[in-house]
Design an enzyme around this catalytic site. Structure first.
Site, PDB file in Angstrom:
ATOM      1  N   THR A  70      44.056  20.721  25.829  1.00 14.60           N
ATOM      2  CA  THR A  70      44.833  20.421  27.033  1.00 14.60           C
ATOM      3  C   THR A  70      44.961  18.910  27.215  1.00 14.60           C
ATOM      4  O   THR A  70      45.884  18.451  27.870  1.00 14.60           O
ATOM      5  CB  THR A  70      44.176  21.050  28.275  1.00 14.60           C
ATOM      6  OG1 THR A  70      42.763  20.839  28.199  1.00 14.60           O
ATOM      7  CG2 THR A  70      44.459  22.522  28.350  1.00 14.60           C
ATOM      8  N   LYS A  88      47.952  16.036  28.553  1.00  9.57           N
ATOM      9  CA  LYS A  88      47.722  14.945  29.509  1.00  9.57           C
ATOM     10  C   LYS A  88      48.173  13.613  28.925  1.00  9.57           C
ATOM     11  O   LYS A  88      48.786  12.790  29.614  1.00  9.57           O
ATOM     12  CB  LYS A  88      46.233  14.876  29.890  1.00  9.57           C
ATOM     13  CG  LYS A  88      45.750  16.128  30.629  1.00  9.57           C
ATOM     14  CD  LYS A  88      44.222  16.217  30.733  1.00  9.57           C
ATOM     15  CE  LYS A  88      43.810  17.646  31.113  1.00  9.57           C
ATOM     16  NZ  LYS A  88      42.367  17.901  30.950  1.00  9.57           N
ATOM     17  N   LYS A 139      37.049  13.704  23.683  1.00 11.42           N
ATOM     18  CA  LYS A 139      36.857  15.152  23.844  1.00 11.42           C
ATOM     19  C   LYS A 139      35.437  15.440  23.394  1.00 11.42           C
ATOM     20  O   LYS A 139      34.758  14.555  22.871  1.00 11.42           O
ATOM     21  CB  LYS A 139      37.858  15.943  23.003  1.00 11.42           C
ATOM     22  CG  LYS A 139      38.047  15.453  21.557  1.00 11.42           C
ATOM     23  CD  LYS A 139      39.123  16.253  20.830  1.00 11.42           C
ATOM     24  CE  LYS A 139      40.514  15.675  20.945  1.00 11.42           C
ATOM     25  NZ  LYS A 139      41.509  16.628  21.386  1.00 11.42           N
ATOM     26  N   ARG A 140      34.953  16.664  23.593  1.00  8.92           N
ATOM     27  CA  ARG A 140      33.629  16.990  23.081  1.00  8.92           C
ATOM     28  C   ARG A 140      33.553  16.701  21.583  1.00  8.92           C
ATOM     29  O   ARG A 140      34.543  16.861  20.861  1.00  8.92           O
ATOM     30  CB  ARG A 140      33.307  18.469  23.357  1.00  8.92           C
ATOM     31  CG  ARG A 140      33.004  18.761  24.807  1.00  8.92           C
ATOM     32  CD  ARG A 140      31.768  17.984  25.284  1.00  8.92           C
ATOM     33  NE  ARG A 140      30.579  18.550  24.712  1.00  8.92           N
ATOM     34  CZ  ARG A 140      29.698  19.292  25.389  1.00  8.92           C
ATOM     35  NH1 ARG A 140      29.855  19.523  26.686  1.00  8.92           N
ATOM     36  NH2 ARG A 140      28.631  19.776  24.791  1.00  8.92           N
ATOM     37  N   LYS A 161      36.781  19.454  15.582  1.00  5.72           N
ATOM     38  CA  LYS A 161      37.720  18.499  16.191  1.00  5.72           C
ATOM     39  C   LYS A 161      37.880  17.244  15.327  1.00  5.72           C
ATOM     40  O   LYS A 161      38.751  16.418  15.567  1.00  5.72           O
ATOM     41  CB  LYS A 161      37.254  18.117  17.600  1.00  5.72           C
ATOM     42  CG  LYS A 161      37.264  19.297  18.591  1.00  5.72           C
ATOM     43  CD  LYS A 161      36.756  18.867  19.963  1.00  5.72           C
ATOM     44  CE  LYS A 161      36.548  20.023  20.944  1.00  5.72           C
ATOM     45  NZ  LYS A 161      37.800  20.506  21.548  1.00  5.72           N
ATOM     46  N   HIS A 205      39.253  32.058  24.544  1.00  5.63           N
ATOM     47  CA  HIS A 205      39.480  30.620  24.385  1.00  5.63           C
ATOM     48  C   HIS A 205      39.085  30.078  23.025  1.00  5.63           C
ATOM     49  O   HIS A 205      39.101  28.858  22.822  1.00  5.63           O
ATOM     50  CB  HIS A 205      38.687  29.838  25.440  1.00  5.63           C
ATOM     51  CG  HIS A 205      39.175  30.028  26.840  1.00  5.63           C
ATOM     52  ND1 HIS A 205      40.148  29.244  27.412  1.00  5.63           N
ATOM     53  CD2 HIS A 205      38.822  30.935  27.780  1.00  5.63           C
ATOM     54  CE1 HIS A 205      40.366  29.646  28.659  1.00  5.63           C
ATOM     55  NE2 HIS A 205      39.573  30.676  28.901  1.00  5.63           N
TER      56      HIS A 205
HETATM   57  C1  8GP Z   1      38.418  25.731  24.783  1.00  8.94           C
HETATM   58  C2  8GP Z   1      39.239  25.499  23.526  1.00  8.94           C
HETATM   59  O1  8GP Z   1      38.415  24.958  22.516  1.00  8.94           O
HETATM   60  C3  8GP Z   1      40.400  24.574  23.823  1.00  8.94           C
HETATM   61  O2  8GP Z   1      41.220  24.471  22.692  1.00  8.94           O
HETATM   62  C4  8GP Z   1      41.200  25.117  24.999  1.00  8.94           C
HETATM   63  O3  8GP Z   1      42.194  24.206  25.360  1.00  8.94           O
HETATM   64  C5  8GP Z   1      40.286  25.356  26.190  1.00  8.94           C
HETATM   65  O4  8GP Z   1      39.243  26.247  25.829  1.00  8.94           O
HETATM   66  C6  8GP Z   1      41.022  25.972  27.367  1.00  8.94           C
HETATM   67  O5  8GP Z   1      41.661  27.131  26.981  1.00  8.94           O
HETATM   68  N1  8GP Z   1      37.402  26.710  24.493  1.00  8.94           N
HETATM   69  C7  8GP Z   1      36.174  26.602  24.947  1.00  8.94           C
HETATM   70  O6  8GP Z   1      35.798  25.656  25.606  1.00  8.94           O
HETATM   71  C8  8GP Z   1      35.304  27.719  24.629  1.00  8.94           C
HETATM   72  O7  8GP Z   1      35.741  28.627  23.966  1.00  8.94           O
HETATM   73  N2  8GP Z   1      34.072  27.644  25.123  1.00  8.94           N
HETATM   74  C9  8GP Z   1      33.084  28.639  25.043  1.00  8.94           C
HETATM   75  C10 8GP Z   1      33.429  30.024  25.275  1.00  8.94           C
HETATM   76  C11 8GP Z   1      32.931  29.518  23.934  1.00  8.94           C
END
Ligand code: 8GP
Length: 843
Positions: free
Chosen positions: A679, A683, A568-569, A574, A374
């Site tokens: 994501t 939305k 978002k976070r 970002k 991810h």
């Molecule tokens: C997130 C990505 O930042 C986001 O772009 C993506 O839409 C989402 O995953 C679902 O695929 N990634 C994470 O939250 C992430 O990598 N978190 C921790 C594992 C390091």
């Protein structure tokens, strides 16, 4: 089992088979019964909390019946199941979702109204289940909804944290974290005190050799902690299929507390063991896209993975099949590297406990697992020190060393003499201290590795996992672009729009199950009545948000203004800092104008929301700047409605459901190549908002689907990022454009409070290499924002773009995404219930 029960008893049970409520009268009866008996309240002493509880219990009864049937059906069919292992499930609220998926919300609405309540108020009583940080956790929740809705035999496995992601309060403009204790009353979980697994930690390994010379390892001693299962039913939409989410809770394995100590009057330390054990599942780590490498986190991972695998293996063994059939019955998906230990644990079970040969076992393991990556951010890639492993999981470390040895031998056969290749791909990083690279272990132990959007999947193939593509060939690395469930993110969050679309797209039961039917609304894009309704729904959603803003922040905003949202976070990649710098630029521009000029400007409300990881200093500084800018701008009489800056406290799933439908424009402006998918971009577009964004993550595929005339893209491309960064550091003069300089000057002159408070944000861009390329993209960002104003001024064009975009969003359903996983990675088929037509609709 049924056949072994004597006939009279069987008949007695069958005669009283339970069914859930079907109509309003029945529903009311159930609510009253739960208020009086389950909740032990007298019936005229029922407040909204009790009404929420009783309504939930009535729906839960219905769910549970279908849930039992679904599990029986799956066991009986004996077909392959998928297990989704995720440390995060960001579920949000369950009641509204259950009502809508079962299809009885209208029944509940009129029933509650008879009893004196409004269904909206009752829904608001529920505490979000917030067992996740952001995108990764919410993706897991959308996947559960799709798996059930598509009738796949699937279970989620996770941890039952006592504290989910912290609650955010904003005090004097700063983030303050408050614990999120959410389990006071949770009707959606079923404790399974009979489903427990004892999990071992620490200890040592002894090896014995039998007569045939076979060596067996025994992991002995150490501590034991007990895992207790809590099950959460997951309703599918318009299908009786109800899947299971199993969350593990930790408690002491040996009795309640130490009786010896208790008898000696040492009360406090008598409960010590219990408390230590319960610590494991106590709290969710609040980091998003960041790995901190804490021992307790590794304990959480092993605890959860070992309990889940024990459960999966126990279920498989009941079928009495041969071990080689395991991958025909079981697919396990690893949501990022957090559950990677499952690979090692299954290998351990097979060789140490079940006596299989290494090679036979390893082939089973590889066929069973798939791994989803991810992020490419290096700070998020998990590594654990060999020393910690040795201490906590000594046998697992040995197995990892063996996996690595066989893997490196395999690599050497294809790349003889390439010492550097071996060093680069080794699961053990030869650093000081040595580290276990979890992503590499996940790749080696899985048959498929996937990224979450096309650009991201390309990037992992060409950068971080390049060597592994050379080793295994390209077929092991696939793309599955993320999706979102339209049930929660349209039907539940935006009922007005959902109904309007349904009227053109074959009814909600159809288009919400096949989102490509959205394209039907494109036929109505020129229909004045349809457009009018469309605009009215957006305005109503904006008005609702404006009311909420007034109630929570005291600031009055006009629903007629352009609502520009970034929720978002908070993370430097970002680039919320670029957004707020842009807002400051707008403010300075307005200030320099005459009142007459200002009147002509497009009024905007810039809305921010999101949590910063508690230890992420820069992210907290960004929140503080946003609030400080808001305090000045919102109270500046020169500005009035032309600009408002709002920070919404404690952004979470239920707030997202209110905010997203109210946006005109949302911002997805990460440095190109850093946001794996995103994501919320999906939305927002699905809810009839346009987006401003960089060529990053799923923005690229959204553009492909909706057309580039319907999205505001700007900024540098991923392929140029390395050169730009290099240039900042070594190019001599790193230029920061004039408008950004002015923004910095305003901050430094104290316009928004003490300049010192924000100096870190400025120096990061101006003096410390600007890693996230804010200065490179700022100019085109501002230009594109000006273009947004121009287009928005022409509401007819704007509405056309919105309708056209929504019509073309069918691809981004998580149903499409789950079907791709099922076909390309899991090799599983849906198991349709006898009447897949849906549950009866009540009145
Ligand atoms: C997130 C990505 O930042 C986001 O772009 C993506 O839409 C989402 O995953 C679902 O695929 N990634 C994470 O939250 C992430 O990598 N978190 C921790 C594992 C390091």
């Amino acid at each position: 089992v049924e056949a072994s029960i004597p006939e009279p008893q069987r008949q007695a049970w069958l005669k009283h088979q339970i069914t859930g409520f079907e109509d309003k009268d029945d529903f009311e009866k159930q609510v009253v019964r739960h208020v009086e008996t389950t909740l032990a309240r007298s019936m005229f002493n029922c407040d909204e909390t009790a009404a929420y509880a009783a309504t939930s219990l009535a729906f839960r009864d219905r769910l549970v019946i279908e849930w039992n049937r679904t599990q029986q059906r799956q066991t009986f069919a004996d077909s392959k199941r998928v297990y989704y292992l995720s440390l995060e499930f960001l579920m949000g609220r369950a009641l509204d979702n259950a009502m809508l998926n079962i299809g009885l919300k209208d029944v509940a609405q009129s029933g509650l109204s008879d009893l004196g309540f409004r269904v909206e108020d009752i829904i608001q009583q529920e505490h979000d289940a917030a067992l996740g940080n952001g995108g990764l956790g919410r993706l897991a929740a959308c996947f559960l909804d799709s798996l059930a809705s598509l009738n796949y035999p699937a279970w989620g496995y996770g941890l039952r944290y006592r504290y989910g992601i912290f609650k955010q309060e904003i005090i004097d403009g700063y983030q303050v974290e408050v614990p999120d204790y959410w389990l006071d009353f949770n009707p959606w979980e079923f404790p399974r005190h009979d489903v427990t697994v004892d999990i071992q930690f620490y200890g040592s390994v002894n090896k014995t050799t039998d007569d045939t010379g076979k060596i067996t390892a025994h992991w002995e001693g150490g501590d034991t902690v007990r895992a207790v299962a809590y099950d959460v039913p997951i309703p599918g939409f318009a299908t009786p299929s109800t899947n299971n989410l199993r969350l593990w809770s930790s408690k002491a394995a040996s009795g309640e507390f130490d009786f010896q100590k208790f008898n000696n009057g040492d009360y406090e330390s008598s409960v010590g063991d219990q408390q230590r054990a319960e610590t494991i599942s106590a709290v969710l780590y609040p980091n998003d896209n960041l790995d901190r490498g804490k021992e307790l986190r590794l304990k959480q991972q092993y605890f959860w993975v070992a309990a889940s695998l024990y459960d999966i293996v126990r279920r498989f063994k009941k079928t009495k099949r041969a071990w080689r059939e395991f991958p025909d019955q079981v697919a396990i998906q690893l949501n990022d590297t957090h559950p990677t230990l499952a690979i090692v644990e299954l290998q351990r079970i097979l060789i140490d406990l079940e006596g299989l040969d290494w090679d036979d076992a390893w082939s089973i393991v590889q066929k069973t697992f798939g791994y989803t990556n991810h992020t490419v951010l290096p700070e998020a890639l998990e590594k654990w020190s060999v020393g910690l492993f040795q201490h906590l999981l000594p046998r697992h470390l040995q197995i990892i060393y063996d996996i690595n040895m066989y893997f490196l031998q395999f690599v050497e056969r294809s790349f003889p003499q390439d010492r550097d290749m071996l060093r680069r791909v080794s699961i053990i990083e030869e650093s000081q201290p040595k580290m276990v690279r979890m992503a590499y272990l996940a790749i080696v132990g899985s048959h498929k590795v996937n990224g979450v959007a096309e650009l991201h999947s390309d990037l992992i193939r060409t950068t971080i996992f390049k060597d592994f593509v050379a080793i295994y060939g390209p077929d092991k690395f696939v793309n599955v672009t993320n999706g979102i469930t339209p049930r929660r993110w349209l039907h539940q969050a935006n009922p007005g729009l959902s109904d309007l679309i349904a009227s053109k797209a074959g009814g909600s039961e159809h288009f919400l199950k096949d989102l490509t039917l959205l394209n039907k609304i494109e036929l109505s894009v020129d229909d004045p009545a349809f457009r009018k309704e469309w605009a009215a729904i957006k305005l109503a959603n904006k008005t609702r948000l404006a009311d909420y803003i007034k109630a929570t922040t005291g600031v009055e905003v006009s629903p007629k203004a352009l609502f520009d949202v970034q929720v978002k976070r908070i993370h430097e990649y970002k680039r919320q800092q670029m957004n707020i710098f842009g807002v400051i630029h707008r403010y300075l521009t307005l200030k320099a104008q005459t009142p007459a000029e200002r009147k002509k400007a497009q009024p905007r409300v810039n809305i921010f929301g999101g949590k910063a990881a508690p230890g992420y200093w820069m992210a907290k500084q960004i929140i503080h700047l946003i609030n400080s800018v808001g305090a000045v701008v919102n109270n500046d009489p020169d500005i009035g409605d032309a600009l408002k800056v709002i920070f919404l406290e404690d952004y979470n799933v239920s707030k997202a459901e209110m905010i997203i439908p109210a946006s005109d424009l949302s911002e997805h402006i990460s440095t190109a190549g850093t946001e794996a998918s995103g994501t919320s971009n999906m939305k927002f577009v699905l809810n009839g908002g346009l987006i401003i964004g960089t060529c990053d993550g799923a923005n690229i595929e959204i553009t492909r689907e909706i057309g580039e005339e319907n999205i505001f893209l700007f900024g540098n491309l991923a392929e140029d990022v390395d050169d730009l960064r290099h240039n900042h550091t070594y190019g001599g003069d790193h230029k920061v454009d004039a408008s950004l300089q002015k923004v910095f000057a305003a901050i430094e002159s104290g316009t928004f409070g003490s300049a010192q408070d924000f100096s870190g944000m400025i120096t990061a861009v101006r003096d410390h290499g600007d890693f996230y390329l804010v200065s490179d993209d700022f100019h085109s960002y501002l230009e594109t924002q000006d273009l947004v104003d121009k287009v928005y001024a022409d509401q007819e064009t704007w509405v056309t773009k919105c309708i056209t975009s929504v019509a073309r969003m069918g691809f981004f359903s998580s149903d499409r995404c789950i079907n791709e996983y099922a076909e390309e990675i899991w090799n599983i088929e849906p198991l349709k219930p006898e009447s897949a037509a849906g549950i009866s609709k009540g009145e």
